[in-house]
Design an enzyme around this catalytic site. Structure first.
Site, PDB file in Angstrom:
ATOM      1  N   THR A   1       0.827  -1.212   0.000  1.00 31.12           N
ATOM      2  CA  THR A   1       0.000   0.000   0.000  1.00 31.12           C
ATOM      3  C   THR A   1       0.861   1.261   0.000  1.00 31.12           C
ATOM      4  O   THR A   1       0.698   2.149  -0.841  1.00 31.12           O
ATOM      5  CB  THR A   1      -0.920  -0.007   1.246  1.00 31.12           C
ATOM      6  OG1 THR A   1      -1.663  -1.227   1.240  1.00 31.12           O
ATOM      7  CG2 THR A   1      -1.866   1.169   1.248  1.00 31.12           C
ATOM      8  N   VAL A   2       1.775   1.350   0.939  1.00 36.22           N
ATOM      9  CA  VAL A   2       2.534   2.598   1.095  1.00 36.22           C
ATOM     10  C   VAL A   2       3.615   2.732   0.019  1.00 36.22           C
ATOM     11  O   VAL A   2       3.786   3.800  -0.587  1.00 36.22           O
ATOM     12  CB  VAL A   2       3.157   2.682   2.515  1.00 36.22           C
ATOM     13  CG1 VAL A   2       3.810   4.038   2.718  1.00 36.22           C
ATOM     14  CG2 VAL A   2       2.113   2.433   3.587  1.00 36.22           C
TER      15      VAL A   2
ATOM     16  N   LYS B   1       6.104   1.924  12.688  1.00 37.94           N
ATOM     17  CA  LYS B   1       5.995   2.315  14.101  1.00 37.94           C
ATOM     18  C   LYS B   1       6.376   1.170  15.033  1.00 37.94           C
ATOM     19  O   LYS B   1       6.907   1.395  16.121  1.00 37.94           O
ATOM     20  CB  LYS B   1       4.593   2.815  14.432  1.00 37.94           C
ATOM     21  CG  LYS B   1       3.454   1.862  14.099  1.00 37.94           C
ATOM     22  CD  LYS B   1       2.779   2.226  12.810  1.00 37.94           C
ATOM     23  CE  LYS B   1       1.754   1.212  12.387  1.00 37.94           C
ATOM     24  NZ  LYS B   1       1.047   1.587  11.175  1.00 37.94           N
TER      25      LYS B   1
ATOM     26  N   GLU C   1       7.902  10.228   9.549  1.00 36.36           N
ATOM     27  CA  GLU C   1       6.631  10.966   9.644  1.00 36.36           C
ATOM     28  C   GLU C   1       5.431  10.044   9.434  1.00 36.36           C
ATOM     29  O   GLU C   1       4.383  10.195  10.068  1.00 36.36           O
ATOM     30  CB  GLU C   1       6.616  12.099   8.600  1.00 36.36           C
ATOM     31  CG  GLU C   1       5.410  13.003   8.673  1.00 36.36           C
ATOM     32  CD  GLU C   1       5.340  13.784   9.982  1.00 36.36           C
ATOM     33  OE1 GLU C   1       6.143  14.689  10.180  1.00 36.36           O
ATOM     34  OE2 GLU C   1       4.473  13.452  10.825  1.00 36.36           O
TER      35      GLU C   1
ATOM     36  N   GLY D   1     -11.324  -5.090   4.805  1.00 33.21           N
ATOM     37  CA  GLY D   1      -9.863  -4.986   4.719  1.00 33.21           C
ATOM     38  C   GLY D   1      -9.298  -3.839   5.540  1.00 33.21           C
ATOM     39  O   GLY D   1      -8.194  -3.370   5.300  1.00 33.21           O
TER      40      GLY D   1
ATOM     41  N   LYS E   1       2.495   4.087  18.427  1.00 31.71           N
ATOM     42  CA  LYS E   1       2.528   5.494  18.001  1.00 31.71           C
ATOM     43  C   LYS E   1       2.666   6.413  19.217  1.00 31.71           C
ATOM     44  O   LYS E   1       3.421   7.390  19.197  1.00 31.71           O
ATOM     45  CB  LYS E   1       1.254   5.816  17.213  1.00 31.71           C
ATOM     46  CG  LYS E   1       1.148   5.023  15.906  1.00 31.71           C
ATOM     47  CD  LYS E   1      -0.246   5.102  15.307  1.00 31.71           C
ATOM     48  CE  LYS E   1      -0.379   4.207  14.089  1.00 31.71           C
ATOM     49  NZ  LYS E   1      -1.749   4.016  13.625  1.00 31.71           N
TER      50      LYS E   1
HETATM   51  P1  NAP Z   1       1.814  -4.072   2.816  1.00 32.67           P
HETATM   52  O1  NAP Z   1       0.777  -3.519   1.911  1.00 32.67           O
HETATM   53  O2  NAP Z   1       1.585  -5.358   3.497  1.00 32.67           O
HETATM   54  O3  NAP Z   1       3.181  -4.145   1.992  1.00 32.67           O
HETATM   55  C1  NAP Z   1       4.345  -4.685   2.525  1.00 32.67           C
HETATM   56  C2  NAP Z   1       5.348  -4.802   1.417  1.00 32.67           C
HETATM   57  O4  NAP Z   1       6.565  -5.282   1.953  1.00 32.67           O
HETATM   58  C3  NAP Z   1       4.929  -5.773   0.309  1.00 32.67           C
HETATM   59  O5  NAP Z   1       5.235  -5.225  -0.941  1.00 32.67           O
HETATM   60  C4  NAP Z   1       5.780  -7.010   0.577  1.00 32.67           C
HETATM   61  O6  NAP Z   1       6.119  -7.716  -0.597  1.00 32.67           O
HETATM   62  C5  NAP Z   1       7.015  -6.363   1.169  1.00 32.67           C
HETATM   63  N1  NAP Z   1       7.754  -7.278   2.009  1.00 32.67           N
HETATM   64  C6  NAP Z   1       7.335  -7.921   3.108  1.00 32.67           C
HETATM   65  N2  NAP Z   1       8.318  -8.674   3.608  1.00 32.67           N
HETATM   66  C7  NAP Z   1       9.367  -8.534   2.783  1.00 32.67           C
HETATM   67  C8  NAP Z   1      10.664  -9.082   2.725  1.00 32.67           C
HETATM   68  N3  NAP Z   1      11.059  -9.957   3.646  1.00 32.67           N
HETATM   69  N4  NAP Z   1      11.490  -8.686   1.750  1.00 32.67           N
HETATM   70  C9  NAP Z   1      11.090  -7.804   0.814  1.00 32.67           C
HETATM   71  N5  NAP Z   1       9.869  -7.255   0.810  1.00 32.67           N
HETATM   72  C10 NAP Z   1       9.028  -7.616   1.768  1.00 32.67           C
HETATM   73  O7  NAP Z   1       2.154  -3.014   3.968  1.00 32.67           O
HETATM   74  P2  NAP Z   1       1.827  -1.466   3.988  1.00 32.67           P
HETATM   75  O8  NAP Z   1       0.420  -1.274   4.443  1.00 32.67           O
HETATM   76  O9  NAP Z   1       2.289  -0.811   2.765  1.00 32.67           O
HETATM   77  O10 NAP Z   1       2.726  -1.002   5.248  1.00 32.67           O
HETATM   78  C11 NAP Z   1       4.104  -0.814   5.136  1.00 32.67           C
HETATM   79  C12 NAP Z   1       4.598  -0.108   6.403  1.00 32.67           C
HETATM   80  O11 NAP Z   1       3.924   1.125   6.554  1.00 32.67           O
HETATM   81  C13 NAP Z   1       4.346  -0.879   7.705  1.00 32.67           C
HETATM   82  O12 NAP Z   1       5.384  -0.649   8.602  1.00 32.67           O
HETATM   83  C14 NAP Z   1       3.063  -0.253   8.210  1.00 32.67           C
HETATM   84  O13 NAP Z   1       2.895  -0.383   9.599  1.00 32.67           O
HETATM   85  C15 NAP Z   1       3.294   1.168   7.821  1.00 32.67           C
HETATM   86  N6  NAP Z   1       2.084   1.972   7.712  1.00 32.67           N
HETATM   87  C16 NAP Z   1       1.090   1.566   6.887  1.00 32.67           C
HETATM   88  C17 NAP Z   1      -0.041   2.355   6.756  1.00 32.67           C
HETATM   89  C18 NAP Z   1      -1.155   1.979   5.830  1.00 32.67           C
HETATM   90  O14 NAP Z   1      -2.144   2.731   5.766  1.00 32.67           O
HETATM   91  N7  NAP Z   1      -1.064   0.876   5.100  1.00 32.67           N
HETATM   92  C19 NAP Z   1      -0.153   3.550   7.518  1.00 32.67           C
HETATM   93  C20 NAP Z   1       0.896   3.923   8.332  1.00 32.67           C
HETATM   94  C21 NAP Z   1       2.016   3.135   8.426  1.00 32.67           C
HETATM   95  P3  NAP Z   1       5.010  -8.454  -1.521  1.00 32.67           P
HETATM   96  O15 NAP Z   1       4.108  -7.350  -2.009  1.00 32.67           O
HETATM   97  O16 NAP Z   1       5.760  -9.069  -2.618  1.00 32.67           O
HETATM   98  O17 NAP Z   1       4.311  -9.416  -0.622  1.00 32.67           O
HETATM   99  N1  HSE Z   2      -4.002  -0.134  11.352  1.00 37.09           N
HETATM  100  C1  HSE Z   2      -3.609   1.233  11.420  1.00 37.09           C
HETATM  101  C2  HSE Z   2      -4.844   2.070  11.731  1.00 37.09           C
HETATM  102  C3  HSE Z   2      -2.966   1.653  10.120  1.00 37.09           C
HETATM  103  O1  HSE Z   2      -5.960   1.568  11.627  1.00 37.09           O
HETATM  104  O2  HSE Z   2      -4.709   3.221  12.099  1.00 37.09           O
HETATM  105  C4  HSE Z   2      -2.221   2.950  10.212  1.00 37.09           C
HETATM  106  O3  HSE Z   2      -1.179   2.888  11.118  1.00 37.09           O
END
Ligand code: NAP
Ligand code: HSE
Length: 428
Positions: free
Chosen positions: A14-15, A107, A131, A189, A207
């Site tokens: 996602t990010v 985080k 951030e 989701g 956080k």
């Molecule tokens: P996500 O959608 O699950 O994506 C994770 C990515 O990391 C995927 O592309 C995955 O690869 C890759 N990955 C996982 N393990 C790996 C490894 N061992 N080697 C290489 N690549 C690997 O997660 P996300 O939601 O983007 O979140 C990413 C970070 O941002 C997390 O720390 C999360 O807490 C933080 N965050 C997310 C949000 C949000 O709204 N989503 C908000 C704030 C903070 P594949 O795609 O090939 O499986």
């Molecule tokens: N699961 C977290 C939330 C994603 O619902 O706020 C963002 O950190």
């Protein structure tokens, strides 16, 4: 024009995809704002073949995030994989050791290893920025470390997990119970792969631990947080709280007191008319109080592709501009070890109980509260079809120990029908 700033992005979920999209869509704007081209040298994820909806063929591919983090053509390692340990931590450490700046949205990693990573980054004279790790699109790290740097911060609090706020506000709107709305949020989701991170309050506590460190100049202390999730919040409490003029929120509060650093993440009642009370759905809000500013309220999207990538890009731009500040606002080796507060500040409490409907039952409860030093502010008893009379009590400010003592003593009165519920009311 200066040299381009070259990124290596590990994590294309996602990010990560959001960051690639912004860099592709806003290249000219980013260059105008930073004076440098922002380019992506290489990317990494688990699956090379997955269609991620953005063209990636122009970037080198690395299977191993550590190899990505240490490439010669990478100036900034952008860690967007997640997980407190494992590849995220290994690659972050490798990047710092190789003299690369690091940006992360992780985080969990910062809450667990923030102090060691900050010391390593500052020793290596590289930036470690995050951030996106706290409240997604809300620029709260910048607000605390920069915009409010002239304030002695007295309290930081807020709603820091969008999924929990979604569940609680959907329960309010629909009248459905926790299990039904949890299933709905999961189906949409909205929950982490491990939902316990959300509903158990852990993600929000990660956080809060980070914000506390910046606000009070203390080492990140996740274990010092009094933590309770939303699993036990019932529709009965949401309805009863509303009747008394309150909303129930998973509220994080951090404040430095004479008793030590108080950090709490727990369901609390807040006035329904307050900004926190009015916060709907997946939105986050952080309230920061300082000696000069009095109060600042930041509100915005706490998650999602656009908002979180926006926060990552703020860090990219700062590094491109050459802005460098200590990881937690002051040099990591000057952060102090906080003493967790032994007790919380007195507060009003909401008590809900069922009482056997016989003469003197309410009087017994009032006596128990009085003997525990708890004064009643408001009370309401509802009509009922069965033998247990529903009773709500809002107390004046009381110590949490007094409330616990009163609850224990109530068990011996013989007038309770079921276990009473006690929730703190947070004054705003
Ligand atoms: P996500 O959608 O699950 O994506 C994770 C990515 O990391 C995927 O592309 C995955 O690869 C890759 N990955 C996982 N393990 C790996 C490894 N061992 N080697 C290489 N690549 C690997 O997660 P996300 O939601 O983007 O979140 C990413 C970070 O941002 C997390 O720390 C999360 O807490 C933080 N965050 C997310 C949000 C949000 O709204 N989503 C908000 C704030 C903070 P594949 O795609 O090939 O499986
Ligand atoms: N699961 C977290 C939330 C994603 O619902 O706020 C963002 O950190």
């Amino acid at each position: 024009m200066s040299q381009p700033l070259r990124l290596g992005i590990a994590g294309l979920g996602t990010v990560g995809v959001g960051v690639v999209k912004i860099i592709r869509q806003h290249a000219a704007m980013l260059t105008a704002r930073t004076g440098r081209d922002i380019s992506i040298s290489a990317v990494s994820a688990r699956s090379k073949d997955k269609d991620r909806g953005v063209p990636l063929s122009g970037y080198a591919w690395e299977d191993d995030p550590v190899a990505l983090a240490t490439r010669d053509d990478v100036d900034v390692f952008v860690e967007l994989m997640g997980g407190s340990d494992g590849p995220a931590k290994a690659a972050t450490e490798a990047a710092i050791a190789a003299g690369k700046h690091v940006i992360t949205a992780n985080k969990a990693m910062l809450a667990m290893h923030g102090q060691a990573l900050a010391e390593a980054a500052e020793t290596a004279k590289v930036s470690l920025r995050y951030e996106a790790a706290v409240c997604g699109g809300i620029p709260v790290i910048k607000a605390l470390t920069e915009g409010l740097a002239g304030n002695d911060i007295t309290r930081v609090m807020g709603v820091m997990n969008g999924s929990c706020n979604y569940i609680l506000t959907r329960m309010e709107d629909s009248g459905l119970n926790y299990q039904e709305i949890f299933a709905e949020a999961d189906g949409l989701g909205y929950l982490e792969a491990d939902p316990q991170l959300d509903v158990g309050g852990i993600d929000a506590a990660h956080k809060l631990a980070i914000l506390s460190s910046i606000a009070f100049g203390t080492k990140v202390d996740f274990d010092g947080i009094t933590l309770e999730g939303i699993e036990r919040v019932s529709i009965e409490d949401i309805t009863a709280a509303a009747d008394m003029g309150y909303k129930i929120k998973l509220l994080g509060v951090a404040q430095m007191t004479g008793r030590g650093l108080e950090q709490r993440m727990q369901p609390c009642l807040v006035p329904a008319s307050s900004p926190l009370g009015q916060l709907q759905g997946g939105t986050n809000m952080v309230v920061i109080e300082g000696d000069s500013i009095e109060q600042v309220v930041l509100r915005g999207p706490g998650a999602g592709m656009g908002p979180t990538a926006s926060a990552v890009m703020a860090d990219v731009c700062d590094i491109a501009r050459g802005l460098s500040i200590p990881v937690f606002g002051v040099p990591a080796d000057t952060l102090t070890t906080s003493q967790p507060a032994v007790s919380t500040a007195p507060a009003p409490y909401y008590l809900r109980m069922g009482l056997v409907d016989k003469p003197g039952a309410l009087a017994k409860i009032a006596t128990v509260l009085g003997e525990a030093g708890v004064s009643i502010d408001r009370m309401r008893q509802y009509g009922h079809a069965n033998t247990a009379a529903p009773v709500l009590i809002v107390t004046h400010k009381a110590a949490s120990a007094s409330i616990e003592n009163a609850l224990q003593a109530m068990e011996t009165t013989g007038v309770l029908a079921g276990a009473p519920v006690a929730l703190r009311i947070e004054e705003l």
